[in-house]
Design an enzyme around this catalytic site. Structure first.
Site, PDB file in Angstrom:
ATOM      1  N   SER A 157       0.941  -1.258  -0.078  1.00  0.00           N
ATOM      2  CA  SER A 157       0.008  -0.020   0.117  1.00  0.00           C
ATOM      3  C   SER A 157       0.693   1.294   0.125  1.00  0.00           C
ATOM      4  O   SER A 157       1.799   1.498   0.564  1.00  0.00           O
ATOM      5  CB  SER A 157      -0.785   0.058   1.137  1.00  0.00           C
ATOM      6  OG  SER A 157      -1.663   1.240   1.472  1.00  0.00           O
ATOM      7  N   GLU A 215      -9.019   6.262  -8.868  1.00  0.00           N
ATOM      8  CA  GLU A 215      -9.319   6.790  -7.439  1.00  0.00           C
ATOM      9  C   GLU A 215      -9.053   8.147  -7.367  1.00  0.00           C
ATOM     10  O   GLU A 215      -7.833   8.756  -7.107  1.00  0.00           O
ATOM     11  CB  GLU A 215      -8.224   5.944  -6.423  1.00  0.00           C
ATOM     12  CG  GLU A 215      -8.388   4.543  -6.196  1.00  0.00           C
ATOM     13  CD  GLU A 215      -7.681   3.904  -5.061  1.00  0.00           C
ATOM     14  OE1 GLU A 215      -6.985   4.730  -4.544  1.00  0.00           O
ATOM     15  OE2 GLU A 215      -7.987   2.869  -4.803  1.00  0.00           O
ATOM     16  N   HIS A 218      -7.274   9.967  -4.306  1.00  0.00           N
ATOM     17  CA  HIS A 218      -6.066   9.507  -3.704  1.00  0.00           C
ATOM     18  C   HIS A 218      -4.863  10.216  -4.492  1.00  0.00           C
ATOM     19  O   HIS A 218      -4.545  10.315  -5.882  1.00  0.00           O
ATOM     20  CB  HIS A 218      -5.896   7.759  -4.089  1.00  0.00           C
ATOM     21  CG  HIS A 218      -4.476   7.510  -3.455  1.00  0.00           C
ATOM     22  ND1 HIS A 218      -4.420   6.465  -2.509  1.00  0.00           N
ATOM     23  CD2 HIS A 218      -3.368   7.465  -4.039  1.00  0.00           C
ATOM     24  CE1 HIS A 218      -3.213   6.110  -2.372  1.00  0.00           C
ATOM     25  NE2 HIS A 218      -2.453   6.808  -3.180  1.00  0.00           N
TER      26      HIS A 218
HETATM   27 ZN   LIG Z   1      -5.805   6.032  -1.002  1.00  0.00          ZN
END
Ligand SMILES: [Zn+2]
Length: 252
Positions: A157, A215, A218
């Site tokens: 991540s 996304e 993000h």
């Molecule tokens: Zn994120």
């Protein structure tokens, strides 16, 4: 009458001859001054893609994707702080980001506010252990294949780097949802993030490169030198900019 005409003609011819003479003289002398001009080498600086490491987890250019886990997977940034911006979960560990990210977020949120838009930090740093729980939760409620589409495996991540942030409007409308892209806050973020050192990390047309669905919320801090260069060159992903190859899925 004819005399006067001839006199005038004489004067005109005289001036013409003088004029041509002077001009020839000037040109001849100018030619002497001519120095061969060698084309100057371009003075535009070439962007140095090796300025920072793309594998050191503490580097602002670190690249983590489905082919490049954070190394070591237990990495914890040394300078986590809580940015001075509106927070979705005040006091929660996930409201932390690295110092450089915090400073850039504060500047970006202030600029958005000046444009009449109130942003909020939805999620910042996530530890390896946090990601273990998050990912296993997704797997338990669906499958590994489904979980991999939306959640990173532990150690993979970008949030573990302290350089990533999920942004939402202070109203919490479209929190971690693609509809954020249509909101004024999402439109503003897409247009202005690069000015503060951020990129939209997972864009709609780069799913085969990043391995993540769109996304719009993000953002990833990379520093203004890189974000400006990527904006200038119209390159959306770190994988393409650094020629690291696409990472659409985990190799195992
Ligand atoms: Zn994120």
């Amino acid at each position: 009458m004819v005399k006067r005409f001839l006199k005038l003609l004489g004067i005109v011819l005289f001036l013409l001859v003088i004029g041509i003479g002077v001009r020839t003289f000037i040109i001849r002398h100018d030619k002497k001054e001519l120095v061969p001009v060698t084309p100057k080498a371009s003075t535009a600086p070439v962007f140095d893609k090796k300025q920072f490491s793309t594998s050191d987890p503490a580097s602002i250019w670190m690249v983590v994707n489905k082919h490049r886990p954070i190394n070591p997977v237990s990495y914890v940034p040394a300078d986590l702080v809580i940015p001075n911006v509106p927070l979705r979960v005040p006091g929660n560990d996930s409201m932390q980001v690295r110092k450089v990210t915090a400073t850039a977020l504060e500047m970006m949120f202030a600029a958005a506010k000046a444009d009449g838009l109130n942003l909020m930090l939805s999620s910042g740093y996530r530890s390896y252990q946090y990601q273990v729980g998050l990912y296993n939760g997704y797997v338990a409620s669906s499958s590994v294949a489904e979980a991999d589409k939306t959640s990173a495996r532990p150690g993979y991540s970008e949030h573990q780097s302290g350089l990533a942030a999920d942004i939402e409007p202070a109203s919490e409308k479209c929190d971690v949802d693609v509809c954020f892209a249509q909101l004024p806050e999402g439109v503003w973020l897409a247009a202005n993030a690069y000015k503060y050192g951020f990129i939209i990390r997972y864009t709609s047309d780069k799913v085969p490169v990043t391995g993540y669905t769109y996304e719009p919320w993000h953002v990833r801090y990379v520093g203004t030198a890189l974000s400006n260069e990527m904006h200038k060159e119209k390159i959306e992903t770190l994988e393409e900019f650094f020629s690291l190859g696409a990472a659409p899925s985990y190799s195992s």
